[in-house]
Design a protein around this motif. Structure first.
Motif, mmCIF file in Angstrom:
data_model
loop_
_atom_site.group_PDB
_atom_site.id
_atom_site.type_symbol
_atom_site.label_atom_id
_atom_site.label_comp_id
_atom_site.label_asym_id
_atom_site.label_seq_id
_atom_site.Cartn_x
_atom_site.Cartn_y
_atom_site.Cartn_z
ATOM 1 N N THR A 214 -3.494 -2.666 1.567
ATOM 2 C CA THR A 214 -3.084 -3.146 0.514
ATOM 3 C C THR A 214 -3.888 -3.424 -0.830
ATOM 4 O O THR A 214 -3.715 -3.065 -1.793
ATOM 5 C CB THR A 214 -2.265 -4.476 0.712
ATOM 6 O OG1 THR A 214 -0.921 -4.020 1.775
ATOM 7 C CG2 THR A 214 -1.314 -4.972 -0.575
ATOM 8 N N GLU A 215 -4.800 -4.479 -0.252
ATOM 9 C CA GLU A 215 -5.579 -5.002 -1.260
ATOM 10 C C GLU A 215 -6.742 -3.825 -1.823
ATOM 11 O O GLU A 215 -6.984 -3.620 -3.127
ATOM 12 C CB GLU A 215 -6.755 -5.970 -0.875
ATOM 13 C CG GLU A 215 -5.865 -7.258 -0.496
ATOM 14 C CD GLU A 215 -5.562 -8.117 -1.998
ATOM 15 O OE1 GLU A 215 -5.961 -7.868 -3.042
ATOM 16 O OE2 GLU A 215 -4.293 -8.277 -1.786
ATOM 17 N N GLY A 216 -6.928 -2.828 -0.916
ATOM 18 C CA GLY A 216 -7.747 -1.633 -1.331
ATOM 19 C C GLY A 216 -7.077 -0.654 -2.412
ATOM 20 O O GLY A 216 -7.467 -0.181 -3.357
ATOM 21 N N MET A 217 -5.862 -0.347 -2.134
ATOM 22 C CA MET A 217 -4.780 0.270 -2.916
ATOM 23 C C MET A 217 -4.745 -0.200 -4.213
ATOM 24 O O MET A 217 -4.458 0.452 -5.359
ATOM 25 C CB MET A 217 -3.639 0.436 -2.162
ATOM 26 C CG MET A 217 -3.742 1.832 -1.247
ATOM 27 S SD MET A 217 -4.225 3.447 -1.613
ATOM 28 C CE MET A 217 -3.394 3.844 -3.065
ATOM 29 N N LYS A 218 -4.680 -1.486 -4.465
ATOM 30 C CA LYS A 218 -4.487 -2.148 -5.414
ATOM 31 C C LYS A 218 -5.695 -1.902 -6.434
ATOM 32 O O LYS A 218 -5.734 -1.435 -7.617
ATOM 33 C CB LYS A 218 -4.306 -3.819 -5.393
ATOM 34 C CG LYS A 218 -3.071 -4.086 -5.080
ATOM 35 C CD LYS A 218 -3.018 -5.747 -4.784
ATOM 36 C CE LYS A 218 -1.546 -6.283 -4.031
ATOM 37 N NZ LYS A 218 -1.704 -7.562 -3.949
ATOM 38 N N GLN A 219 -6.855 -2.028 -5.890
ATOM 39 C CA GLN A 219 -8.245 -1.575 -6.505
ATOM 40 C C GLN A 219 -8.351 -0.283 -6.884
ATOM 41 O O GLN A 219 -8.740 0.122 -8.077
ATOM 42 C CB GLN A 219 -9.301 -2.022 -5.495
ATOM 43 C CG GLN A 219 -9.524 -3.576 -5.345
ATOM 44 C CD GLN A 219 -10.684 -3.712 -4.307
ATOM 45 O OE1 GLN A 219 -11.983 -3.178 -4.523
ATOM 46 N NE2 GLN A 219 -10.570 -4.454 -3.431
ATOM 47 N N ALA B 89 0.857 -1.098 -0.037
ATOM 48 C CA ALA B 89 -0.141 0.090 0.035
ATOM 49 C C ALA B 89 0.597 1.218 0.102
ATOM 50 O O ALA B 89 0.694 2.210 -0.683
ATOM 51 C CB ALA B 89 -0.820 0.094 1.253
ATOM 52 N N HIS B 90 1.844 1.226 0.841
ATOM 53 C CA HIS B 90 2.628 2.463 0.792
ATOM 54 C C HIS B 90 3.366 2.694 -0.626
ATOM 55 O O HIS B 90 3.457 3.726 -1.059
ATOM 56 C CB HIS B 90 3.934 1.962 1.849
ATOM 57 C CG HIS B 90 3.769 2.163 3.049
ATOM 58 N ND1 HIS B 90 3.696 0.958 3.877
ATOM 59 C CD2 HIS B 90 3.198 3.123 4.082
ATOM 60 C CE1 HIS B 90 2.914 1.335 5.154
ATOM 61 N NE2 HIS B 90 2.800 2.626 5.257
ATOM 62 N N LYS B 91 3.929 1.433 -1.088
ATOM 63 C CA LYS B 91 4.424 1.470 -2.590
ATOM 64 C C LYS B 91 3.568 1.983 -3.572
ATOM 65 O O LYS B 91 3.989 2.856 -4.353
ATOM 66 C CB LYS B 91 5.198 0.343 -2.783
ATOM 67 C CG LYS B 91 6.227 -0.081 -1.920
ATOM 68 C CD LYS B 91 6.773 -1.651 -2.051
ATOM 69 C CE LYS B 91 7.762 -1.860 -1.216
ATOM 70 N NZ LYS B 91 8.220 -3.535 -1.229
#
Length: 225
Positions: free
Chosen positions: A210-215, A63-65
């Motif tokens: 993390t999953e949220g940022m991918k979406q 998520a940070h990345k």
């Protein structure tokens, strides 16, 4: 965007409010208030020394990345409640720490006298002004020096992301109120109560950071670039 403990938790940093979190064995007033520091400075220093040491054992997560990668497409400003440096290490470049930074120390008599600090702070570590060094952390009951800067950033936003925060800690939670009417707000959090008070239902991603940022990365690039 406004980030909270949820994004750092995925890197292994304990949050304050979760079960078995940082407050489990401490009273807030003992380790996060000026009065607590005055009563027992060693306890307070030891508490934050342990947290500072933990930073050497954790790494930024996906998520940070992804937030850092979004700088290739957007003018990303991060307003964080977190006192770790995972946003910086993840590659983001424009970060405001509302509640201070673990890797900094400051004079206990002048909040503006701030030093970079990597090791433990112990009794007897003095600032050049002669005062005992303390963690550069905004404790309960203290002013939030970066609040005006955070409000300015929010007031100029076209998009606003809230990620990994309970929206229960003030004044940080009030930053979102300064977003302009045209600003589209997205929320990523697996447990947030009443997210629709902040954003439209379709802009709430009930997910880990993390999953949220991918979406969200796919949504933002497709919709706005």
């Amino acid at each position: 965007m406004l980030s909270g403990a949820g994004i750092s938790a995925e890197s292994g940093i304990k949050t304050f409010r979760d079960y078995n979190g940082l407050w489990e064995n401490y009273r807030i007033e003992d380790v996060a208030s000026p009065e607590g520091f005055a009563r027992n400075p060693k306890l307070v220093l030891d508490f934050y020394n342990a947290r500072r040491r933990q930073l050497k054992e954790v790494e930024p997560n996906e998520a940070h990345k992804i937030l850092a990668e979004l700088e290739n497409h957007f003018d990303v400003h991060i307003i964080t409640q977190n006192v770790d440096d995972l946003h910086e290490r993840g590659g983001s470049t424009k970060i405001i720490h509302l509640h201070g930074e673990l890797r900094k120390a400051r004079s206990s008599s002048d909040e503006n006298e701030i030093l970079d600090w990597e090791e433990d702070i112990i009794i007897g570590n003095l600032h050049s002004d002669g005062s005992q060094l303390r963690p550069h952390i905004v404790w309960f009951g203290e002013m939030v020096p970066e609040m005006d800067n955070a409000i300015k950033i929010a007031s100029e936003a076209d998009l606003f992301l809230v990620i990994g925060t309970s929206m229960q800690v003030y004044p940080a939670a009030s930053v979102i109120r300064y977003a302009p009417r045209h600003c589209e707000i997205f929320v990523i959090d697996p447990n947030l109560e009443n997210p629709n008070s902040f954003t439209k239902n379709e802009n709430y991603i009930k997910s880990s950071a993390t999953e949220g940022m991918k979406q969200l990365k796919e949504i933002l690039i497709k919709k706005y670039t």
